[in-house]
Design a protein around this motif. Structure first.
Motif, PDB file in Angstrom:
ATOM      1  N   LEU A 114       0.803  -1.229   0.000  1.00 21.28           N
ATOM      2  CA  LEU A 114       0.000   0.000   0.000  1.00 21.28           C
ATOM      3  C   LEU A 114       0.832   1.272   0.000  1.00 21.28           C
ATOM      4  O   LEU A 114       0.413   2.297   0.520  1.00 21.28           O
ATOM      5  N   GLU A 115       2.046   1.169  -0.546  1.00 23.13           N
ATOM      6  CA  GLU A 115       2.829   2.394  -0.727  1.00 23.13           C
ATOM      7  C   GLU A 115       2.326   3.006  -2.029  1.00 23.13           C
ATOM      8  O   GLU A 115       2.249   2.308  -3.039  1.00 23.13           O
ATOM      9  N   GLY A 116       1.944   4.261  -1.995  1.00 26.20           N
ATOM     10  CA  GLY A 116       1.407   4.900  -3.207  1.00 26.20           C
ATOM     11  C   GLY A 116       2.385   4.790  -4.369  1.00 26.20           C
ATOM     12  O   GLY A 116       3.598   4.873  -4.177  1.00 26.20           O
ATOM     13  N   LEU A 117       1.874   4.591  -5.560  1.00 30.00           N
ATOM     14  CA  LEU A 117       2.748   4.486  -6.730  1.00 30.00           C
ATOM     15  C   LEU A 117       2.929   5.854  -7.377  1.00 30.00           C
ATOM     16  O   LEU A 117       2.021   6.687  -7.356  1.00 30.00           O
ATOM     17  N   LEU A 118       4.089   6.050  -7.967  1.00 29.55           N
ATOM     18  CA  LEU A 118       4.338   7.286  -8.726  1.00 29.55           C
ATOM     19  C   LEU A 118       3.597   7.209 -10.050  1.00 29.55           C
ATOM     20  O   LEU A 118       3.324   6.105 -10.548  1.00 29.55           O
ATOM     21  N   LEU A 119       3.330   8.380 -10.624  1.00 32.39           N
ATOM     22  CA  LEU A 119       2.648   8.404 -11.928  1.00 32.39           C
ATOM     23  C   LEU A 119       3.388   7.538 -12.943  1.00 32.39           C
ATOM     24  O   LEU A 119       2.780   6.756 -13.682  1.00 32.39           O
ATOM     25  N   GLU A 120       4.721   7.645 -12.951  1.00 34.22           N
ATOM     26  CA  GLU A 120       5.458   6.875 -13.968  1.00 34.22           C
ATOM     27  C   GLU A 120       5.318   5.362 -13.724  1.00 34.22           C
ATOM     28  O   GLU A 120       5.324   4.576 -14.673  1.00 34.22           O
ATOM     29  N   GLU A 121       5.131   4.978 -12.473  1.00 30.68           N
ATOM     30  CA  GLU A 121       4.933   3.549 -12.183  1.00 30.68           C
ATOM     31  C   GLU A 121       3.532   3.105 -12.639  1.00 30.68           C
ATOM     32  O   GLU A 121       3.348   2.006 -13.181  1.00 30.68           O
ATOM     33  N   GLN A 122       2.554   3.995 -12.421  1.00 29.54           N
ATOM     34  CA  GLN A 122       1.197   3.672 -12.878  1.00 29.54           C
ATOM     35  C   GLN A 122       1.170   3.552 -14.402  1.00 29.54           C
ATOM     36  O   GLN A 122       0.558   2.636 -14.958  1.00 29.54           O
ATOM     37  N   LEU A 123       1.866   4.475 -15.060  1.00 28.29           N
ATOM     38  CA  LEU A 123       1.922   4.439 -16.532  1.00 28.29           C
ATOM     39  C   LEU A 123       2.613   3.165 -17.005  1.00 28.29           C
ATOM     40  O   LEU A 123       2.213   2.544 -17.990  1.00 28.29           O
ATOM     41  N   TYR A 124       3.630   2.779 -16.266  1.00 37.05           N
ATOM     42  CA  TYR A 124       4.368   1.558 -16.624  1.00 37.05           C
ATOM     43  C   TYR A 124       3.430   0.344 -16.563  1.00 37.05           C
ATOM     44  O   TYR A 124       3.415  -0.506 -17.462  1.00 37.05           O
ATOM     45  N   LEU A 125       2.607   0.292 -15.521  1.00 38.63           N
ATOM     46  CA  LEU A 125       1.673  -0.841 -15.405  1.00 38.63           C
ATOM     47  C   LEU A 125       0.704  -0.863 -16.597  1.00 38.63           C
ATOM     48  O   LEU A 125       0.403  -1.919 -17.142  1.00 38.63           O
ATOM     49  N   LEU A 126       0.232   0.318 -16.978  1.00 28.43           N
ATOM     50  CA  LEU A 126      -0.703   0.356 -18.119  1.00 28.43           C
ATOM     51  C   LEU A 126      -0.025   0.005 -19.441  1.00 28.43           C
ATOM     52  O   LEU A 126      -0.702  -0.322 -20.419  1.00 28.43           O
ATOM     53  N   SER A 127       1.322   0.074 -19.454  1.00 24.28           N
ATOM     54  CA  SER A 127       2.026  -0.206 -20.711  1.00 24.28           C
ATOM     55  C   SER A 127       2.433  -1.681 -20.848  1.00 24.28           C
ATOM     56  O   SER A 127       2.946  -2.093 -21.890  1.00 24.28           O
ATOM     57  N   LEU A 128       2.198  -2.480 -19.812  1.00 25.26           N
ATOM     58  CA  LEU A 128       2.673  -3.874 -19.867  1.00 25.26           C
ATOM     59  C   LEU A 128       2.003  -4.642 -20.999  1.00 25.26           C
ATOM     60  O   LEU A 128       0.830  -4.407 -21.303  1.00 25.26           O
ATOM     61  N   SER A 129       2.761  -5.584 -21.576  1.00 20.66           N
ATOM     62  CA  SER A 129       2.129  -6.397 -22.623  1.00 20.66           C
ATOM     63  C   SER A 129       2.535  -7.865 -22.542  1.00 20.66           C
ATOM     64  O   SER A 129       1.793  -8.738 -22.991  1.00 20.66           O
ATOM     65  N   ASN A 130       3.659  -8.115 -21.899  1.00 21.25           N
ATOM     66  CA  ASN A 130       4.129  -9.492 -21.788  1.00 21.25           C
ATOM     67  C   ASN A 130       3.180 -10.297 -20.878  1.00 21.25           C
ATOM     68  O   ASN A 130       2.763  -9.826 -19.815  1.00 21.25           O
ATOM     69  N   LYS A 131       2.833 -11.516 -21.304  1.00 22.65           N
ATOM     70  CA  LYS A 131       1.795 -12.310 -20.624  1.00 22.65           C
ATOM     71  C   LYS A 131       2.113 -12.572 -19.148  1.00 22.65           C
ATOM     72  O   LYS A 131       1.248 -12.442 -18.275  1.00 22.65           O
ATOM     73  N   THR A 132       3.374 -12.957 -18.862  1.00 25.64           N
ATOM     74  CA  THR A 132       3.744 -13.260 -17.474  1.00 25.64           C
ATOM     75  C   THR A 132       3.638 -12.003 -16.625  1.00 25.64           C
ATOM     76  O   THR A 132       3.142 -12.042 -15.488  1.00 25.64           O
ATOM     77  N   ASN A 133       4.105 -10.898 -17.186  1.00 29.85           N
ATOM     78  CA  ASN A 133       4.033  -9.644 -16.434  1.00 29.85           C
ATOM     79  C   ASN A 133       2.585  -9.252 -16.167  1.00 29.85           C
ATOM     80  O   ASN A 133       2.233  -8.817 -15.063  1.00 29.85           O
ATOM     81  N   LEU A 134       1.746  -9.428 -17.199  1.00 26.44           N
ATOM     82  CA  LEU A 134       0.335  -9.074 -17.015  1.00 26.44           C
ATOM     83  C   LEU A 134      -0.292  -9.955 -15.938  1.00 26.44           C
ATOM     84  O   LEU A 134      -1.027  -9.465 -15.069  1.00 26.44           O
ATOM     85  N   SER A 135       0.013 -11.249 -15.946  1.00 30.86           N
ATOM     86  CA  SER A 135      -0.556 -12.147 -14.919  1.00 30.86           C
ATOM     87  C   SER A 135      -0.140 -11.683 -13.538  1.00 30.86           C
ATOM     88  O   SER A 135      -0.946 -11.666 -12.607  1.00 30.86           O
TER      89      SER A 135
END
Ligand code: 5AD
Length: 436
Positions: A99-120
């Protein structure tokens, strides 16, 4: 969030009552004057709806007891933690779990994921947070679309008033009453959304009297969704007993808003949501994902705005182009984007909100309900509109469940919830669950 089974009042202090469900305590708001500690009640959406006879409560609880704990075990057994090879992602997901707040760039990084293992790994983290803060409860609301008349010209919406080809309907109060009665008495719904286009021709005073009548007769939680009806009418429905307001702000990007909702004003819409919250409504809100010109940063702002509006339930769904609208030629997002939005919303607002897996998402992806509930989602909404009208509430084409009876939808959701180990709130289906 309360289960759709009787709970026992443990403590009353002013308007707050603590209700016990097999040892799990939930905080509720009580407006029943003669409520006493020891009484059994039904409570939904954090409100006590009615007292129920002790003997009946004990019988229902006895039927439920084993199942209540069995479902929790199933849910726990399905939790996964995927090991990630990518140290950057691992660090972000660990932060999220702590529950440590994420930085905007970390949130953007999550939305940019595409690799299947990473998404899981991302989705599983969201599911773990859902379990941690919301346990295995899953809201099952029902929605009745009472009229498709609309005074607005939203560029994305198939029932916008520019669509002259659409057959328009307006259910009579008797028809709505009969539908509510069936949903409550046959299927056990305890929370119903009444929705229509904006300014669809009902006399709001008459409709509010009607809302009071169905609340008195059926002891259910009523959520209204009639667009921007103004503060006076919000008050009218609140006084009639409605306690939920469903209205999306559609997008937090004001430039996009202006382009797609030219008859409405962003600031007014937000003010409307805030006034409703101040009045005491539970707010159900969110946005469209995949609107033309929308960026990932906009989506993050949407999640933040829903949070700021203190939404009880987030409703984010994909924009699906409708052939009769100005946006008919726009592309559709892929399903992964939508799963990522659900998971990110859960990670950013882990403790607060119920997150709806929308019908629009199910229209985009057949597995959205199951997989959305495994990616941070905690809520579903069944369509209770009479079948003869449903196809005319044509906000986007080929809506999922448009041809399914209420029974089919309830049977399907019961089976799914049992598979996933989720206990329904707002739908009293103990019988169905134990039988299936
Ligand atoms: N695609 C997806 N959702 C839509 N809505 C309206 N039109 C569309 C569309 N083309 C949603 C809006 C509205 C809700 C009732 O339906 O977000 O708030």
């Amino acid at each position: 969030m309360c289960y759709a089974i009787p709970g026992k009042v443990k403590l009353i202090k002013d308007k707050i009552a603590i209700v016990d469900y097999f040892g799990e305590e939930k905080k509720t708001l009580n407006e029943i004057k003669d409520l006493r500690v020891g009484d059994y009640v039904y409570a939904q959406g954090g409100y006590i709806l009615q007292k129920i006879e002790e003997s009946l409560a004990l019988k229902i609880l006895d039927d439920w007891k084993d199942l209540f704990f069995e479902l929790k075990e199933i849910d726990a057994s399905l939790l996964k933690k995927t090991d990630v090879v990518n140290p950057k992602l691992q660090k972000i997901l660990d932060k999220a779990l702590n529950l440590e707040g994420l930085l905007l760039e970390e949130q953007l990084y999550l939305l940019s994921l595409s690799n299947k293992t990473n998404l899981s790994a991302f989705y599983n983290t969201a599911n773990n947070l859902r379990k941690k803060f919301h346990d295995n409860s899953c809201c099952v609301h029902g929605i009745i679309e009472i009229s498709n008349h609309c005074s607005q010209n939203c560029h994305y919406c198939g029932i916008s008033n520019v669509n002259k080809d659409l057959f328009r309907y307006k259910m009579s109060l008797d028809e709505i009453y009969a539908t509510v009665k069936e949903c409550v008495e046959v299927y056990g719904f305890k929370s119903i959304v009444l929705q229509s286009g904006q300014n669809c021709g009902y006399d709001y005073k008459e409709l509010a009297v009607f809302v009071k009548r169905i609340i008195d007769d059926f002891k259910i939680f009523i959520c209204i969704s009639f667009g921007e009806i103004g503060v006076e009418n919000l008050k009218l429905f609140f006084d009639a007993g409605a306690r939920g307001l469903l209205m999306r702000f559609e997008t937090s990007n004001q430039n996009i808003y202006k382009k797609i909702k030219s008859l409405s004003n962003f600031a007014d819409r937000i003010k409307h949501l805030k006034e409703a919250y101040r009045m005491g409504y539970l707010i159900f809100t969110g946005s469209l994902i995949g609107l033309p010109g929308q960026t990932d940063e906009d989506i993050i702002n949407d999640i933040n705005l829903a949070h700021e509006l203190k939404a009880e339930m987030f409703s984010f769904g994909p924009f699906l182009p409708h052939p009769g609208t100005l946006l008919s030629k726009e592309p559709v997002i892929d399903s992964d984007k939508m799963f990522k939005v659900l998971s990110l919303a859960r990670i950013m607002c882990a403790q607060d909100s119920k997150i709806l897996v929308t019908t629009a998402f199910e229209t985009l992806n057949k597995e959205a309900r199951r997989n959305g509930l495994m990616s941070g989602g905690s809520s579903v909404m069944l369509n209770l509109t009479p079948l003869k009208y449903r196809k005319f509430y044509n906000i986007y084409p080929n809506r999922a469940h448009d041809c399914e009876s209420i029974k089919m939808q309830v049977d399907d959701v019961v089976k799914l919830l049992q598979d996933l180990g989720r206990a329904p709130t707002d739908l009293s289906i103990s019988q169905g669950l134990s039988e299936s």
